[in-house]
Scaffold this motif. Structure first.
Motif, PDB file in Angstrom:
ATOM      1  N   THR A 128     -46.141  44.534 120.080  1.00 21.19           N
ATOM      2  CA  THR A 128     -46.305  44.617 121.468  1.00 21.19           C
ATOM      3  C   THR A 128     -45.232  43.882 122.187  1.00 21.19           C
ATOM      4  OG1 THR A 128     -48.159  43.469 121.574  1.00 21.19           O
ATOM      5  CG2 THR A 128     -48.711  45.725 122.201  1.00 21.19           C
ATOM      6  N   GLY A 130     -42.260  43.555 120.598  1.00 23.10           N
ATOM      7  CA  GLY A 130     -40.152  44.405 120.312  1.00 23.10           C
ATOM      8  C   GLY A 130     -39.754  42.875 119.356  1.00 23.10           C
ATOM      9  N   SER A 180     -33.380  46.272 117.760  1.00 25.36           N
ATOM     10  CA  SER A 180     -34.111  48.024 117.966  1.00 25.36           C
ATOM     11  C   SER A 180     -32.670  48.956 117.032  1.00 25.36           C
ATOM     12  CB  SER A 180     -33.386  47.545 119.738  1.00 25.36           C
ATOM     13  OG  SER A 180     -32.537  49.430 120.241  1.00 25.36           O
ATOM     14  N   GLN A 217     -38.607  51.871 120.580  1.00 23.25           N
ATOM     15  CA  GLN A 217     -39.573  51.269 122.216  1.00 23.25           C
ATOM     16  C   GLN A 217     -39.830  52.589 121.909  1.00 23.25           C
ATOM     17  OE1 GLN A 217     -38.259  49.192 125.343  1.00 23.25           O
ATOM     18  NE2 GLN A 217     -39.992  48.254 125.016  1.00 23.25           N
ATOM     19  N   ASN A 260     -31.077  46.321 128.451  1.00 27.11           N
ATOM     20  CA  ASN A 260     -32.212  45.485 129.461  1.00 27.11           C
ATOM     21  C   ASN A 260     -32.200  45.174 129.784  1.00 27.11           C
ATOM     22  OD1 ASN A 260     -31.557  43.415 127.758  1.00 27.11           O
ATOM     23  ND2 ASN A 260     -33.224  43.578 126.101  1.00 27.11           N
ATOM     24  N   VAL A 288     -31.143  49.001 124.006  1.00 23.22           N
ATOM     25  CA  VAL A 288     -32.697  49.672 124.260  1.00 23.22           C
ATOM     26  C   VAL A 288     -32.681  50.820 123.496  1.00 23.22           C
ATOM     27  CG1 VAL A 288     -34.973  49.337 124.286  1.00 23.22           C
ATOM     28  CG2 VAL A 288     -33.345  47.558 124.897  1.00 23.22           C
ATOM     29  N   SER A 333     -34.585  54.200 123.233  1.00 24.63           N
ATOM     30  CA  SER A 333     -36.163  54.932 123.593  1.00 24.63           C
ATOM     31  C   SER A 333     -36.517  56.170 123.203  1.00 24.63           C
ATOM     32  CB  SER A 333     -36.521  54.196 125.046  1.00 24.63           C
ATOM     33  OG  SER A 333     -36.032  53.005 125.307  1.00 24.63           O
ATOM     34  N   SER A 353     -43.799  51.473 125.435  1.00 26.32           N
ATOM     35  CA  SER A 353     -43.667  50.093 126.066  1.00 26.32           C
ATOM     36  C   SER A 353     -43.362  49.844 124.193  1.00 26.32           C
ATOM     37  CB  SER A 353     -43.720  49.634 126.635  1.00 26.32           C
ATOM     38  OG  SER A 353     -43.177  49.736 128.365  1.00 26.32           O
ATOM     39  N   GLN A 354     -43.759  50.441 123.385  1.00 25.82           N
ATOM     40  CA  GLN A 354     -44.887  49.067 121.539  1.00 25.82           C
ATOM     41  C   GLN A 354     -44.066  50.164 121.160  1.00 25.82           C
ATOM     42  OE1 GLN A 354     -48.595  51.135 120.770  1.00 25.82           O
ATOM     43  NE2 GLN A 354     -49.428  49.471 121.663  1.00 25.82           N
ATOM     44  N   TRP A 355     -43.277  48.944 119.981  1.00 29.93           N
ATOM     45  CA  TRP A 355     -42.345  48.811 119.412  1.00 29.93           C
ATOM     46  C   TRP A 355     -43.257  49.730 117.710  1.00 29.93           C
ATOM     47  CZ3 TRP A 355     -37.258  48.327 119.863  1.00 29.93           C
ATOM     48  CH2 TRP A 355     -36.923  47.712 121.275  1.00 29.93           C
TER      49      TRP A 355
END
Length: 190
Positions: free
Chosen positions: A20, A22, A36, A56, A74, A80, A82, A106-108
Motif C-alpha cells: 500500500t 509504494g 516502478s 501500481q 507523479n 509511474v 499504472s 493505488s496499491q502496488w
C-alpha cells in the motif's frame, strides 16, 4: 500455488504480496527496495519460471486480469507505470501483463510479463489458440480485428488441473494458462 522470487538483488519476495506504500526507498514505510516497473524473476512449482514487473494498480484488478500499463509522472515528476484492465482499444500497441493478485486502485504489486500465467478467459480456449481482447481484463480465443494479444498463446483449456497430489490446483471455468512473452496489443496493420 504462488510464485516465489529468486532475484539476487531484491531478495526473496512473495510475488502475491500487495504493497500500500509504494516503491522503496522513496516511501519511508516501504520495507522493500523496489521501483516502478522493476523486473524480477520467479518460479512456481506447477507453472515454471516467469518474469514480473512492479507497478501500481490504476483501478480495481482481479487476479488473472490482463492489464495494460499506462505511464504518467507523479507529483515529484517520477515515472509511474499504472496497470489497468486491458481496454481493448484496436491497434493500440499497449504493453500488456497479467495481475498476479487481486488489487485495489493505488496499491502496488507484481504483474507477470513472461512465462506461464493464469489468466481470466471467456469462451473455450484450446492449447495453441491465439488470444484476443474480449472484455476489460479478459481474453478469448475468438478473433477480434485489431485486438490480438501479441506474444501470447493459450497453453491449457479453461478449468485445467495443474500439478498433482497436494500441490494440484484446478482452475475455474473462467481461467486458463497462457504462455506469455512480454506481450503487447496488436498495432496498426498497413
Amino acid at each position: 500455488m504462488g510464485f516465489t522470487s529468486y532475484d539476487p538483488i531484491i531478495g526473496t519476495v512473495k510475488l502475491t504480496d500487495i504493497d500500500t506504500d509504494g516503491p522503496g526507498p522513496l516511501s519511508p514505510k516501504s520495507s522493500r527496495q523496489s521501483f516502478s516497473f522493476e523486473m524480477m524473476r520467479g518460479y512456481d512449482v506447477n507453472l515454471g519460471g516467469g518474469e514480473f514487473v512492479y507497478a501500481q494498480a490504476g483501478a480495481t484488478l482481479a487476479a488473472g486480469a490482463v492489464v495494460q500499463f499506462n505511464q504518467s509522472q507523479n507529483a515529484s515528476n517520477q515515472m509511474v507505470n499504472s496497470a489497468n484492465p486491458w481496454a481493448g482499444t484496436a491497434n493500440s500497441g499497449d504493453v500488456l501483463g497479467v495481475a498476479v493478485s487481486a488489487m485495489s486502485a493505488s496499491q502496488w504489486g507484481w504483474f507477470q510479463v513472461s512465462g506461464n500465467a493464469i489468466v481470466n478467459v471467456s469462451g473455450a480456449p484450446a492449447v495453441g489458440n491465439p488470444a484476443y481482447w474480449e472484455a476489460a481484463g479478459v481474453v478469448s480465443p475468438t478473433a477480434v480485428a485489431g485486438k490480438q494479444m501479441i506474444g501470447a498463446k493459450f497453453a491449457t483449456a479453461a478449468g485445467a488441473t495443474l500439478g498433482s497430489g497436494s500441490s494440484a490446483i484446478t482452475l475455474s471455468g473462467t481461467q486458463a494458462v497462457m504462455l506469455i512473452d512480454r506481450p503487447n496489443a496488436q498495432t496498426q496493420i498497413t
